[in-house]
Design a protein around this motif. Structure first.
Motif, PDB file in Angstrom:
ATOM      1  N   ASP A 127      45.710  26.614  26.722  1.00 38.59           N
ATOM      2  CA  ASP A 127      44.927  27.639  25.837  1.00 38.59           C
ATOM      3  C   ASP A 127      45.286  27.635  24.781  1.00 38.59           C
ATOM      4  N   LEU A 130      43.545  30.972  20.138  1.00 35.86           N
ATOM      5  CA  LEU A 130      43.967  31.911  19.218  1.00 35.86           C
ATOM      6  C   LEU A 130      45.317  31.634  19.191  1.00 35.86           C
ATOM      7  N   CYS A 167      49.337  27.436  24.181  1.00 39.30           N
ATOM      8  CA  CYS A 167      49.827  26.793  22.682  1.00 39.30           C
ATOM      9  C   CYS A 167      50.067  28.021  21.697  1.00 39.30           C
ATOM     10  N   LEU A 169      50.928  30.773  21.876  1.00 38.83           N
ATOM     11  CA  LEU A 169      51.105  32.071  22.522  1.00 38.83           C
ATOM     12  C   LEU A 169      49.703  32.318  23.303  1.00 38.83           C
ATOM     13  N   PRO A 170      49.925  32.957  24.362  1.00 37.45           N
ATOM     14  CA  PRO A 170      48.531  32.964  25.308  1.00 37.45           C
ATOM     15  C   PRO A 170      47.711  33.898  24.191  1.00 37.45           C
ATOM     16  N   SER A 171      46.610  33.229  24.253  1.00 38.10           N
ATOM     17  CA  SER A 171      45.393  33.772  23.390  1.00 38.10           C
ATOM     18  C   SER A 171      45.041  35.462  23.842  1.00 38.10           C
TER      19      SER A 171
HETATM   20  K   LIG Z   1      47.045  29.907  22.329  1.00 35.08           K
END
Ligand SMILES: [K+]
Ligand SMILES: NC(=O)C1=CN([C@@H]2O[C@H](COP(=O)(O)OP(=O)(O)OC[C@H]3O[C@@H](n4cnc5c(N)ncnc54)[C@H](O)[C@@H]3O)[C@@H](O)[C@H]2O)[C@@H](O)CC1
Ligand SMILES: Nc1ncnc2c1ncn2[C@@H]1O[C@H](COP(=O)(O)OP(=O)(O)O)[C@@H](O)[C@H]1O
Length: 517
Positions: A127, A130, A167, A169-171
Protein backbone atom coordinates in the motif's frame (compact mmCIF):
# COMPACT_ATOMS: atom_id res chain seq x y z
CA UNK A 1 11.50 2.98 24.78
CA UNK A 2 9.75 3.23 21.43
CA UNK A 3 9.23 6.77 20.20
CA UNK A 4 6.79 8.23 17.72
CA UNK A 5 6.32 11.58 16.05
CA UNK A 6 3.55 13.34 14.20
CA UNK A 7 3.68 13.40 10.41
CA UNK A 8 4.55 17.09 10.53
CA UNK A 9 7.42 16.51 12.96
CA UNK A 10 8.90 13.94 10.58
CA UNK A 11 8.40 16.21 7.59
CA UNK A 12 10.07 19.10 9.42
CA UNK A 13 13.00 16.85 10.27
CA UNK A 14 13.30 15.96 6.58
CA UNK A 15 13.10 19.57 5.46
CA UNK A 16 16.79 20.51 5.93
CA UNK A 17 17.86 17.33 4.17
CA UNK A 18 15.51 17.98 1.27
CA UNK A 19 16.80 21.54 1.04
CA UNK A 20 20.30 20.05 0.66
CA UNK A 21 19.13 18.00 -2.29
CA UNK A 22 19.15 14.74 -0.34
CA UNK A 23 15.51 13.88 -1.19
CA UNK A 24 16.35 11.14 -3.73
CA UNK A 25 18.83 9.57 -1.31
CA UNK A 26 16.22 9.50 1.48
CA UNK A 27 13.77 7.88 -0.88
CA UNK A 28 16.31 5.20 -1.83
CA UNK A 29 16.93 4.42 1.85
CA UNK A 30 13.20 4.21 2.49
CA UNK A 31 12.62 2.01 -0.56
CA UNK A 32 15.47 -0.33 0.37
CA UNK A 33 14.16 -0.70 3.89
CA UNK A 34 10.70 -1.45 2.54
CA UNK A 35 12.01 -3.95 -0.02
CA UNK A 36 14.15 -5.71 2.59
CA UNK A 37 11.19 -6.09 4.91
CA UNK A 38 9.15 -7.56 2.05
CA UNK A 39 12.00 -9.95 1.16
CA UNK A 40 12.04 -11.19 4.76
CA UNK A 41 8.27 -11.66 4.67
CA UNK A 42 8.46 -13.58 1.38
CA UNK A 43 11.28 -15.79 2.61
CA UNK A 44 9.23 -16.67 5.68
CA UNK A 45 6.08 -17.38 3.70
CA UNK A 46 7.40 -18.92 0.49
CA UNK A 47 11.05 -19.66 1.08
CA UNK A 48 12.05 -17.52 -1.93
CA UNK A 49 11.49 -14.19 -3.64
CA UNK A 50 12.00 -15.49 -7.17
CA UNK A 51 8.68 -16.20 -8.87
CA UNK A 52 6.53 -14.51 -6.23
CA UNK A 53 3.86 -12.03 -7.26
CA UNK A 54 4.08 -8.52 -5.87
CA UNK A 55 1.44 -5.85 -6.44
CA UNK A 56 2.23 -2.24 -5.64
CA UNK A 57 -0.58 0.29 -5.21
CA UNK A 58 1.13 3.58 -6.03
CA UNK A 59 -0.28 7.05 -5.38
CA UNK A 60 0.83 10.36 -6.83
CA UNK A 61 3.32 11.46 -4.18
CA UNK A 62 6.57 10.33 -2.64
CA UNK A 63 4.82 7.48 -0.85
CA UNK A 64 4.07 6.04 -4.28
CA UNK A 65 7.70 6.72 -5.23
CA UNK A 66 9.01 4.70 -2.28
CA UNK A 67 6.68 1.82 -3.13
CA UNK A 68 7.60 1.81 -6.83
CA UNK A 69 11.34 1.77 -6.11
CA UNK A 70 10.78 -1.10 -3.68
CA UNK A 71 8.79 -2.88 -6.39
CA UNK A 72 11.69 -2.36 -8.83
CA UNK A 73 14.09 -3.90 -6.32
CA UNK A 74 11.83 -6.94 -5.94
CA UNK A 75 11.41 -7.28 -9.71
CA UNK A 76 15.21 -7.38 -10.03
CA UNK A 77 15.19 -10.20 -7.47
CA UNK A 78 12.93 -12.18 -9.80
CA UNK A 79 9.47 -11.24 -8.48
CA UNK A 80 6.64 -10.63 -10.92
CA UNK A 81 5.80 -7.07 -10.03
CA UNK A 82 2.72 -5.14 -11.02
CA UNK A 83 2.13 -1.49 -10.21
CA UNK A 84 -1.39 -0.13 -9.98
CA UNK A 85 -1.35 3.64 -10.39
CA UNK A 86 -4.20 5.06 -8.37
CA UNK A 87 -3.94 8.61 -9.66
CA UNK A 88 -3.44 10.30 -13.03
CA UNK A 89 -0.08 11.56 -11.68
CA UNK A 90 2.83 9.50 -10.40
CA UNK A 91 6.46 9.71 -9.34
CA UNK A 92 8.11 9.83 -12.77
CA UNK A 93 11.62 8.58 -11.91
CA UNK A 94 10.34 5.81 -9.67
CA UNK A 95 7.89 4.57 -12.30
CA UNK A 96 10.65 4.62 -14.94
CA UNK A 97 12.88 2.54 -12.62
CA UNK A 98 9.99 0.15 -12.02
CA UNK A 99 9.45 -0.32 -15.77
CA UNK A 100 13.20 -0.76 -16.41
CA UNK A 101 13.24 -3.54 -13.82
CA UNK A 102 10.55 -5.36 -15.83
CA UNK A 103 7.47 -4.37 -13.84
CA UNK A 104 4.00 -4.27 -15.41
CA UNK A 105 1.92 -1.11 -14.99
CA UNK A 106 -1.86 -0.69 -14.92
CA UNK A 107 -4.04 2.34 -14.21
CA UNK A 108 -6.63 1.76 -11.48
CA UNK A 109 -9.08 4.10 -13.19
CA UNK A 110 -8.95 2.13 -16.43
CA UNK A 111 -8.92 -1.39 -14.98
CA UNK A 112 -11.99 -3.60 -14.96
CA UNK A 113 -13.78 -5.05 -11.94
CA UNK A 114 -11.51 -8.11 -11.99
CA UNK A 115 -8.54 -6.06 -10.73
CA UNK A 116 -9.30 -6.40 -7.00
CA UNK A 117 -9.59 -10.16 -7.35
CA UNK A 118 -6.26 -10.35 -9.15
CA UNK A 119 -4.55 -8.20 -6.51
CA UNK A 120 -6.01 -10.26 -3.69
CA UNK A 121 -4.32 -13.32 -5.24
CA UNK A 122 -0.82 -11.75 -5.12
CA UNK A 123 1.76 -12.94 -2.59
CA UNK A 124 2.44 -9.38 -1.45
CA UNK A 125 0.32 -6.27 -1.70
CA UNK A 126 2.11 -2.98 -1.03
CA UNK A 127 0.00 0.00 0.00
CA UNK A 128 1.89 3.01 -1.35
CA UNK A 129 -1.09 5.23 -2.06
CA UNK A 130 -0.88 7.89 0.64
CA UNK A 131 1.77 8.80 3.18
CA UNK A 132 2.29 11.76 5.45
CA UNK A 133 1.24 14.15 2.69
CA UNK A 134 -2.34 12.90 2.74
CA UNK A 135 -5.24 15.18 3.42
CA UNK A 136 -8.24 13.16 4.47
CA UNK A 137 -8.92 9.68 3.18
CA UNK A 138 -8.77 7.88 -0.13
CA UNK A 139 -10.96 9.19 -2.90
CA UNK A 140 -12.02 8.14 -6.39
CA UNK A 141 -10.54 5.04 -8.01
CA UNK A 142 -8.20 4.40 -5.07
CA UNK A 143 -11.11 4.39 -2.60
CA UNK A 144 -13.12 2.01 -4.80
CA UNK A 145 -10.19 -0.36 -5.21
CA UNK A 146 -9.31 -0.46 -1.51
CA UNK A 147 -12.96 -0.98 -0.53
CA UNK A 148 -13.09 -3.94 -2.95
CA UNK A 149 -9.85 -5.31 -1.49
CA UNK A 150 -11.20 -4.96 2.06
CA UNK A 151 -14.02 -7.30 1.09
CA UNK A 152 -11.71 -9.84 -0.50
CA UNK A 153 -8.91 -9.94 2.02
CA UNK A 154 -10.22 -11.24 5.31
CA UNK A 155 -8.48 -10.36 8.54
CA UNK A 156 -6.96 -12.01 10.47
CA UNK A 157 -5.46 -13.83 7.51
CA UNK A 158 -4.47 -17.06 9.23
CA UNK A 159 -1.63 -17.18 6.74
CA UNK A 160 -3.88 -17.06 3.68
CA UNK A 161 -4.20 -14.16 1.24
CA UNK A 162 -1.47 -11.67 0.44
CA UNK A 163 1.01 -10.25 2.90
CA UNK A 164 -0.23 -6.66 3.08
CA UNK A 165 2.61 -4.22 3.64
CA UNK A 166 1.91 -0.53 4.23
CA UNK A 167 4.51 1.91 2.96
CA UNK A 168 5.13 4.42 5.80
CA UNK A 169 1.53 4.08 7.04
CA UNK A 170 -1.66 2.43 5.84
CA UNK A 171 -3.32 4.90 3.47
CA UNK A 172 -6.19 6.59 5.27
CA UNK A 173 -4.62 6.40 8.75
CA UNK A 174 -4.09 9.87 10.18
CA UNK A 175 -0.41 9.99 11.08
CA UNK A 176 -1.04 12.49 13.90
CA UNK A 177 -4.04 10.98 15.68
CA UNK A 178 -4.47 7.38 14.59
CA UNK A 179 -7.92 8.20 13.20
CA UNK A 180 -9.08 6.13 10.24
CA UNK A 181 -10.49 7.67 7.11
CA UNK A 182 -12.19 4.65 5.53
CA UNK A 183 -11.59 2.70 3.41
CA UNK A 184 -8.31 1.53 4.93
CA UNK A 185 -6.54 -1.66 3.90
CA UNK A 186 -5.42 -3.36 7.11
CA UNK A 187 -1.75 -4.20 6.92
CA UNK A 188 0.12 -7.17 8.33
CA UNK A 189 3.24 -5.02 8.47
CA UNK A 190 3.85 -1.29 8.27
CA UNK A 191 7.33 -0.22 7.26
CA UNK A 192 7.68 3.36 8.43
CA UNK A 193 10.48 5.76 7.57
CA UNK A 194 12.62 7.99 9.73
CA UNK A 195 10.60 7.35 12.91
CA UNK A 196 7.27 5.76 13.81
CA UNK A 197 4.24 7.96 13.29
CA UNK A 198 2.01 8.62 16.31
CA UNK A 199 -1.01 7.24 14.46
CA UNK A 200 0.66 3.83 14.08
CA UNK A 201 0.97 3.35 17.85
CA UNK A 202 -2.49 4.55 18.93
CA UNK A 203 -5.85 3.09 18.04
CA UNK A 204 -7.58 2.73 15.71
CA UNK A 205 -4.52 3.30 13.47
CA UNK A 206 -2.50 0.74 15.43
CA UNK A 207 -5.17 -1.85 14.67
CA UNK A 208 -4.77 -1.16 10.94
CA UNK A 209 -0.98 -1.06 10.93
CA UNK A 210 -0.12 -4.59 12.07
CA UNK A 211 3.49 -4.95 13.10
CA UNK A 212 5.39 -1.68 12.82
CA UNK A 213 8.95 -1.71 11.55
CA UNK A 214 10.95 1.52 11.49
CA UNK A 215 13.60 2.15 8.84
CA UNK A 216 16.34 4.56 9.81
CA UNK A 217 16.79 7.00 6.94
CA UNK A 218 19.12 9.30 8.84
CA UNK A 219 16.64 11.76 10.37
CA UNK A 220 17.82 11.04 13.92
CA UNK A 221 19.78 14.26 14.53
CA UNK A 222 16.92 16.36 13.18
CA UNK A 223 14.08 14.82 15.19
CA UNK A 224 12.51 16.80 18.05
CA UNK A 225 11.21 15.34 21.33
CA UNK A 226 8.79 12.55 20.38
CA UNK A 227 5.05 13.20 20.45
CA UNK A 228 4.43 9.78 21.97
CA UNK A 229 6.44 7.10 23.78
CA UNK A 230 5.90 3.43 24.47
CA UNK A 231 7.69 1.64 27.28
CA UNK A 232 9.09 -1.70 26.28
CA UNK A 233 10.09 -4.61 28.51
CA UNK A 234 13.69 -3.43 28.50
CA UNK A 235 12.64 -0.19 30.22
CA UNK A 236 11.16 -1.96 33.23
CA UNK A 237 14.27 -2.76 35.32
CA UNK A 238 15.31 0.92 35.45
CA UNK A 239 11.86 2.02 36.63
CA UNK A 240 10.74 -0.84 38.85
CA UNK A 241 10.83 -0.15 42.60
CA UNK A 242 13.07 -3.07 43.53
CA UNK A 243 13.46 -3.00 47.34
CA UNK A 244 16.93 -2.49 48.76
CA UNK A 245 18.56 -3.98 51.83
CA UNK A 246 17.67 -1.01 54.02
CA UNK A 247 14.01 -0.92 52.98
CA UNK A 248 11.14 -1.81 55.27
CA UNK A 249 7.44 -1.82 54.55
CA UNK A 250 6.95 1.87 55.18
CA UNK A 251 9.91 2.97 53.04
CA UNK A 252 8.68 0.80 50.16
CA UNK A 253 5.31 2.53 50.24
CA UNK A 254 1.81 1.96 51.54
CA UNK A 255 -1.16 1.92 49.17
CA UNK A 256 -4.51 2.85 50.64
CA UNK A 257 -7.55 1.50 48.84
CA UNK A 258 -11.09 2.82 49.23
CA UNK A 259 -12.98 0.53 46.87
CA UNK A 260 -16.08 -1.63 46.86
CA UNK A 261 -19.54 -1.02 48.27
CA UNK A 262 -22.53 -3.06 49.39
CA UNK A 263 -23.43 -4.00 45.83
CA UNK A 264 -19.91 -4.43 44.41
CA UNK A 265 -17.50 -6.52 46.43
CA UNK A 266 -15.51 -8.05 43.58
CA UNK A 267 -13.89 -4.86 42.34
CA UNK A 268 -12.31 -4.22 45.75
CA UNK A 269 -11.07 -7.80 46.06
CA UNK A 270 -9.56 -7.79 42.56
CA UNK A 271 -7.86 -4.42 42.98
CA UNK A 272 -6.44 -5.19 46.42
CA UNK A 273 -5.11 -8.60 45.39
CA UNK A 274 -3.52 -7.15 42.25
CA UNK A 275 -1.84 -4.47 44.37
CA UNK A 276 -0.41 -7.11 46.70
CA UNK A 277 0.76 -9.13 43.70
CA UNK A 278 2.54 -6.09 42.25
CA UNK A 279 4.65 -5.71 45.38
CA UNK A 280 4.02 -2.92 47.84
CA UNK A 281 5.07 -2.28 51.44
CA UNK A 282 1.49 -2.61 52.64
CA UNK A 283 -2.06 -2.40 51.38
CA UNK A 284 -4.57 -0.69 53.68
CA UNK A 285 -8.19 -1.29 52.82
CA UNK A 286 -11.01 1.03 53.83
CA UNK A 287 -14.59 0.00 53.16
CA UNK A 288 -17.55 -2.09 54.29
CA UNK A 289 -16.68 -4.62 57.02
CA UNK A 290 -18.17 -7.44 55.01
CA UNK A 291 -15.65 -6.80 52.20
CA UNK A 292 -12.81 -6.65 54.71
CA UNK A 293 -13.74 -10.11 55.92
CA UNK A 294 -13.79 -11.57 52.43
CA UNK A 295 -10.61 -9.78 51.48
CA UNK A 296 -8.73 -11.11 54.48
CA UNK A 297 -9.67 -14.65 53.58
CA UNK A 298 -8.21 -14.13 50.11
CA UNK A 299 -5.38 -11.78 51.05
CA UNK A 300 -4.63 -11.89 54.77
CA UNK A 301 -1.74 -9.47 54.23
CA UNK A 302 -4.16 -6.59 53.59
CA UNK A 303 -4.67 -4.38 56.65
CA UNK A 304 -8.34 -3.56 56.95
CA UNK A 305 -9.48 -0.38 58.56
CA UNK A 306 -12.18 2.17 58.81
CA UNK A 307 -12.11 5.90 59.21
CA UNK A 308 -10.91 8.68 57.02
CA UNK A 309 -8.08 9.12 54.55
CA UNK A 310 -6.20 11.37 56.95
CA UNK A 311 -6.37 8.72 59.69
CA UNK A 312 -4.78 6.04 57.48
CA UNK A 313 -1.32 7.18 56.47
CA UNK A 314 -0.41 6.00 52.98
CA UNK A 315 1.91 7.04 50.16
CA UNK A 316 -0.83 6.78 47.53
CA UNK A 317 -4.55 6.08 47.26
CA UNK A 318 -6.69 4.05 44.94
CA UNK A 319 -10.30 5.15 45.01
CA UNK A 320 -13.42 4.23 43.11
CA UNK A 321 -13.48 0.61 41.86
CA UNK A 322 -16.90 -0.81 42.76
CA UNK A 323 -17.59 2.23 44.95
CA UNK A 324 -21.09 3.32 43.96
CA UNK A 325 -24.00 4.68 45.99
CA UNK A 326 -21.87 4.60 49.14
CA UNK A 327 -21.57 8.01 50.82
CA UNK A 328 -18.65 6.92 53.04
CA UNK A 329 -16.60 5.71 50.08
CA UNK A 330 -17.51 8.86 48.14
CA UNK A 331 -16.29 10.96 51.05
CA UNK A 332 -13.01 9.02 51.13
CA UNK A 333 -12.57 9.51 47.38
CA UNK A 334 -13.10 13.26 47.73
CA UNK A 335 -10.69 13.41 50.65
CA UNK A 336 -8.01 11.43 48.78
CA UNK A 337 -8.41 13.63 45.70
CA UNK A 338 -7.82 16.70 47.86
CA UNK A 339 -4.93 15.19 49.85
CA UNK A 340 -2.10 16.11 47.49
CA UNK A 341 -0.96 12.46 47.53
CA UNK A 342 -0.76 10.39 44.35
CA UNK A 343 -4.27 9.08 43.67
CA UNK A 344 -5.58 6.56 41.17
CA UNK A 345 -9.21 7.52 40.52
CA UNK A 346 -11.18 4.77 38.80
CA UNK A 347 -14.82 3.94 38.09
CA UNK A 348 -17.09 5.54 40.75
CA UNK A 349 -14.49 8.17 41.70
CA UNK A 350 -14.51 9.60 38.17
CA UNK A 351 -17.85 11.21 38.99
CA UNK A 352 -16.47 12.97 42.06
CA UNK A 353 -13.63 15.00 40.58
CA UNK A 354 -13.02 18.45 42.03
CA UNK A 355 -12.38 21.41 39.73
CA UNK A 356 -8.65 21.47 40.34
CA UNK A 357 -6.48 18.40 39.86
CA UNK A 358 -2.78 17.86 39.32
CA UNK A 359 -0.71 15.31 37.39
CA UNK A 360 -0.38 13.21 40.58
CA UNK A 361 -4.04 12.27 40.16
CA UNK A 362 -4.33 9.48 37.60
CA UNK A 363 -7.77 8.99 36.10
CA UNK A 364 -8.32 5.54 34.60
CA UNK A 365 -11.46 5.69 32.45
CA UNK A 366 -12.52 3.41 29.64
CA UNK A 367 -13.99 5.21 26.61
CA UNK A 368 -17.50 5.39 28.12
CA UNK A 369 -16.19 6.85 31.37
CA UNK A 370 -14.03 9.36 29.50
CA UNK A 371 -17.22 10.66 27.89
CA UNK A 372 -18.49 11.45 31.41
CA UNK A 373 -15.20 13.02 32.47
CA UNK A 374 -15.28 15.27 29.40
CA UNK A 375 -18.94 16.11 29.98
CA UNK A 376 -17.90 17.31 33.44
CA UNK A 377 -15.56 19.72 31.63
CA UNK A 378 -18.32 20.95 29.33
CA UNK A 379 -17.22 18.88 26.33
CA UNK A 380 -19.94 16.88 24.65
CA UNK A 381 -18.69 13.80 22.78
CA UNK A 382 -19.97 10.27 22.46
CA UNK A 383 -18.21 6.96 22.92
CA UNK A 384 -17.79 6.40 19.18
CA UNK A 385 -15.95 9.72 18.84
CA UNK A 386 -13.60 8.81 21.70
CA UNK A 387 -12.94 5.38 20.20
CA UNK A 388 -12.24 6.95 16.81
CA UNK A 389 -9.48 9.14 18.25
CA UNK A 390 -8.48 8.00 21.75
CA UNK A 391 -5.13 9.78 21.88
CA UNK A 392 -6.74 13.09 21.03
CA UNK A 393 -9.47 12.79 23.67
CA UNK A 394 -7.16 11.47 26.39
CA UNK A 395 -4.94 14.48 25.83
CA UNK A 396 -7.93 16.82 25.84
CA UNK A 397 -9.17 15.36 29.13
CA UNK A 398 -5.74 15.64 30.73
CA UNK A 399 -5.42 19.25 29.59
CA UNK A 400 -8.88 20.20 30.87
CA UNK A 401 -8.79 18.38 34.22
CA UNK A 402 -5.09 18.91 34.98
CA UNK A 403 -4.84 15.21 35.86
CA UNK A 404 -2.94 12.38 34.20
CA UNK A 405 -5.38 10.35 32.12
CA UNK A 406 -5.01 6.65 31.36
CA UNK A 407 -7.59 5.72 28.73
CA UNK A 408 -8.15 1.96 28.58
CA UNK A 409 -8.55 0.11 25.32
CA UNK A 410 -6.84 -2.45 23.11
CA UNK A 411 -3.95 -0.02 23.10
CA UNK A 412 -4.05 1.96 26.34
CA UNK A 413 -3.06 5.61 26.00
CA UNK A 414 -1.82 7.82 28.79
CA UNK A 415 -1.75 11.59 28.57
CA UNK A 416 -0.07 13.92 31.01
CA UNK A 417 -1.61 17.36 31.46
CA UNK A 418 1.60 18.73 29.90
CA UNK A 419 0.50 17.00 26.68
CA UNK A 420 2.95 14.08 26.68
CA UNK A 421 1.51 10.80 25.44
CA UNK A 422 2.37 7.18 26.14
CA UNK A 423 0.70 4.24 24.44
CA UNK A 424 0.99 0.61 25.52
CA UNK A 425 -0.09 -2.23 23.28
CA UNK A 426 0.88 -5.20 25.43
CA UNK A 427 -2.61 -6.56 26.07
CA UNK A 428 -4.68 -9.24 24.38
CA UNK A 429 -8.36 -9.03 23.52
CA UNK A 430 -8.93 -11.98 25.92
CA UNK A 431 -8.50 -9.32 28.63
CA UNK A 432 -11.75 -7.64 27.59
CA UNK A 433 -13.51 -9.23 30.56
CA UNK A 434 -15.24 -7.80 33.62
CA UNK A 435 -12.89 -6.82 36.41
CA UNK A 436 -9.81 -6.59 34.21
CA UNK A 437 -9.83 -2.83 34.80
CA UNK A 438 -9.99 -3.33 38.58
CA UNK A 439 -6.87 -5.45 38.34
CA UNK A 440 -5.15 -2.68 36.38
CA UNK A 441 -6.21 -0.16 39.03
CA UNK A 442 -4.60 -2.31 41.74
CA UNK A 443 -1.36 -2.66 39.79
CA UNK A 444 -1.26 1.07 39.12
CA UNK A 445 -2.07 1.93 42.73
CA UNK A 446 0.82 -0.22 43.93
CA UNK A 447 3.20 1.46 41.50
CA UNK A 448 1.94 4.96 42.37
CA UNK A 449 2.84 4.20 46.00
CA UNK A 450 6.24 2.69 45.31
CA UNK A 451 7.93 3.94 42.11
CA UNK A 452 10.75 6.30 43.06
CA UNK A 453 10.90 9.74 41.41
CA UNK A 454 14.70 9.53 41.19
CA UNK A 455 14.42 6.40 39.03
CA UNK A 456 12.05 8.24 36.69
CA UNK A 457 14.46 11.19 36.55
CA UNK A 458 17.36 8.88 35.75
CA UNK A 459 15.34 7.31 32.94
CA UNK A 460 15.03 10.78 31.38
CA UNK A 461 11.34 11.27 32.18
CA UNK A 462 10.53 14.91 32.88
CA UNK A 463 8.88 15.62 36.25
CA UNK A 464 5.49 16.66 34.79
CA UNK A 465 5.35 13.26 33.05
CA UNK A 466 6.32 11.10 36.03
CA UNK A 467 2.80 9.88 36.74
CA UNK A 468 2.13 9.27 33.06
CA UNK A 469 5.20 7.03 32.96
CA UNK A 470 4.00 5.18 36.09
CA UNK A 471 0.61 4.68 34.43
CA UNK A 472 2.29 3.41 31.25
CA UNK A 473 4.38 1.02 33.34
CA UNK A 474 1.20 -0.33 34.95
CA UNK A 475 -0.47 -0.78 31.55
CA UNK A 476 2.63 -2.60 30.29
CA UNK A 477 2.68 -5.04 33.22
CA UNK A 478 -1.11 -5.49 33.15
CA UNK A 479 -0.94 -6.27 29.42
CA UNK A 480 1.91 -8.74 29.77
CA UNK A 481 0.29 -10.39 32.79
CA UNK A 482 -2.99 -10.72 30.90
CA UNK A 483 -1.21 -12.10 27.86
CA UNK A 484 0.63 -14.62 30.03
CA UNK A 485 -2.56 -15.57 31.90
CA UNK A 486 -4.53 -15.98 28.69
CA UNK A 487 -1.76 -17.85 26.86
CA UNK A 488 -3.88 -17.71 23.72
CA UNK A 489 -7.17 -18.61 25.41
CA UNK A 490 -9.75 -17.33 27.89
CA UNK A 491 -8.66 -15.71 31.12
CA UNK A 492 -10.17 -13.84 34.07
CA UNK A 493 -9.45 -10.64 35.93
CA UNK A 494 -8.23 -12.63 38.95
CA UNK A 495 -5.92 -14.72 36.77
CA UNK A 496 -4.38 -11.53 35.36
CA UNK A 497 -3.52 -10.46 38.91
CA UNK A 498 -2.10 -13.89 39.76
CA UNK A 499 0.20 -13.68 36.74
CA UNK A 500 1.79 -10.40 37.82
CA UNK A 501 4.60 -11.69 40.10
CA UNK A 502 5.94 -14.11 37.50
CA UNK A 503 5.81 -11.43 34.80
CA UNK A 504 7.65 -8.91 36.98
CA UNK A 505 10.22 -11.52 37.93
CA UNK A 506 10.83 -12.24 34.26
CA UNK A 507 11.00 -8.54 33.38
CA UNK A 508 13.70 -8.02 35.98
CA UNK A 509 15.75 -10.91 34.60
CA UNK A 510 18.40 -10.80 31.93
CA UNK A 511 17.30 -9.22 28.61
CA UNK A 512 16.98 -12.38 26.55
CA UNK A 513 14.64 -13.95 29.12
CA UNK A 514 12.19 -11.05 29.27
CA UNK A 515 8.59 -11.52 28.11
CA UNK A 516 7.32 -9.49 25.16
CA UNK A 517 10.64 -9.87 23.33
K1 LIG B 1 0.81 4.15 2.38
N1 LIG C 1 10.04 13.82 1.95
C1 LIG C 1 10.95 12.90 1.61
O1 LIG C 1 11.96 13.13 1.01
C2 LIG C 1 10.71 11.54 1.99
C3 LIG C 1 9.41 11.13 2.00
N2 LIG C 1 9.14 9.84 2.07
C4 LIG C 1 7.84 9.39 1.65
O2 LIG C 1 7.06 10.43 1.20
C5 LIG C 1 5.79 10.42 1.79
C6 LIG C 1 5.25 11.79 1.80
O3 LIG C 1 5.26 12.17 0.46
P1 LIG C 1 4.32 13.30 -0.14
O4 LIG C 1 4.54 14.55 0.58
O5 LIG C 1 4.55 13.30 -1.61
O6 LIG C 1 2.89 12.81 0.21
P2 LIG C 1 2.08 11.48 -0.17
O7 LIG C 1 2.86 10.49 -0.86
O8 LIG C 1 1.36 11.14 1.07
O9 LIG C 1 0.99 11.98 -1.22
C7 LIG C 1 0.61 13.25 -1.41
C8 LIG C 1 -0.05 13.28 -2.78
O10 LIG C 1 -1.30 12.66 -2.69
C9 LIG C 1 -2.32 13.58 -3.05
N3 LIG C 1 -3.34 13.43 -2.04
C10 LIG C 1 -3.37 13.98 -0.82
N4 LIG C 1 -4.45 13.56 -0.15
C11 LIG C 1 -5.10 12.72 -0.99
C12 LIG C 1 -6.27 11.98 -0.86
N5 LIG C 1 -6.99 12.01 0.25
N6 LIG C 1 -6.65 11.17 -1.88
C13 LIG C 1 -5.91 11.13 -3.01
N7 LIG C 1 -4.79 11.84 -3.19
C14 LIG C 1 -4.39 12.63 -2.19
C15 LIG C 1 -1.71 14.94 -3.07
O11 LIG C 1 -2.31 15.70 -4.07
C16 LIG C 1 -0.27 14.65 -3.33
O12 LIG C 1 -0.03 14.58 -4.71
C17 LIG C 1 6.04 9.80 3.14
O13 LIG C 1 4.90 9.20 3.69
C18 LIG C 1 7.07 8.76 2.79
O14 LIG C 1 6.46 7.59 2.29
C19 LIG C 1 10.23 8.89 1.98
O15 LIG C 1 10.55 8.76 0.62
C20 LIG C 1 11.41 9.35 2.73
C21 LIG C 1 11.85 10.67 2.26
N1 LIG D 1 -9.81 -5.59 22.98
C1 LIG D 1 -8.95 -5.45 23.97
N2 LIG D 1 -7.65 -5.77 23.80
C2 LIG D 1 -6.78 -5.64 24.81
N3 LIG D 1 -7.10 -5.19 26.05
C3 LIG D 1 -8.36 -4.84 26.27
C4 LIG D 1 -9.34 -4.94 25.26
N4 LIG D 1 -10.50 -4.52 25.78
C5 LIG D 1 -10.26 -4.17 27.05
N5 LIG D 1 -8.96 -4.36 27.36
C6 LIG D 1 -8.33 -4.07 28.64
O1 LIG D 1 -9.10 -4.66 29.69
C7 LIG D 1 -9.31 -3.72 30.75
C8 LIG D 1 -10.81 -3.46 30.88
O2 LIG D 1 -11.04 -2.48 31.83
P1 LIG D 1 -12.50 -1.93 32.17
O3 LIG D 1 -13.22 -1.59 30.91
O4 LIG D 1 -12.36 -0.89 33.19
O5 LIG D 1 -13.19 -3.22 32.77
P2 LIG D 1 -13.84 -3.45 34.21
O6 LIG D 1 -14.50 -2.19 34.58
O7 LIG D 1 -14.81 -4.57 34.00
O8 LIG D 1 -12.73 -3.85 35.12
C9 LIG D 1 -8.48 -2.50 30.39
O9 LIG D 1 -7.23 -2.56 30.97
C10 LIG D 1 -8.38 -2.58 28.88
O10 LIG D 1 -7.22 -1.94 28.41
Amino acid sequence: MIKAWTGNQIRSAEAPLLANGQGPELMQRAAHGLANAIVRGLLRRRGQVYGSTVAVLAGSGNNGGDALYAGAFLARRGAQATAVLTSARWHTEALAAFRRAGGTVVQAGQAGPALAGELAAADVLVDGILGTGASGGLRGAAAGLVAALQERISRPTNGTGPLVVACDLPSGVDADTGQLHQPVLRADLTVTFGGAKLGLLTDPGAGAAGRVWTVDIGLGPHLPEPALRRLDPGDVPALWPVPGRSDHKYTRGVLGIAAGSASYHGAALLAARAAVATGVGMVRYLGPGEICGQLNLLAPEVVCGSGTIAENRSQAWLVGPGAVADPEQAQRAREALASGLPVVADAGALDLLPAELGPHVILTPHAGELVRVLAGQGVSVDREQVEASPAEFARLAAGLTGATVLLKGAATVVASPAGTLFSQDNATAWMATAGSGDTLAGILGALAATVRPQDLDRAGIAAPDHFAAVAALAALVHGLAGTAAAAGGPTSAAAIGHAVPAVVRALLREPEQRPGR
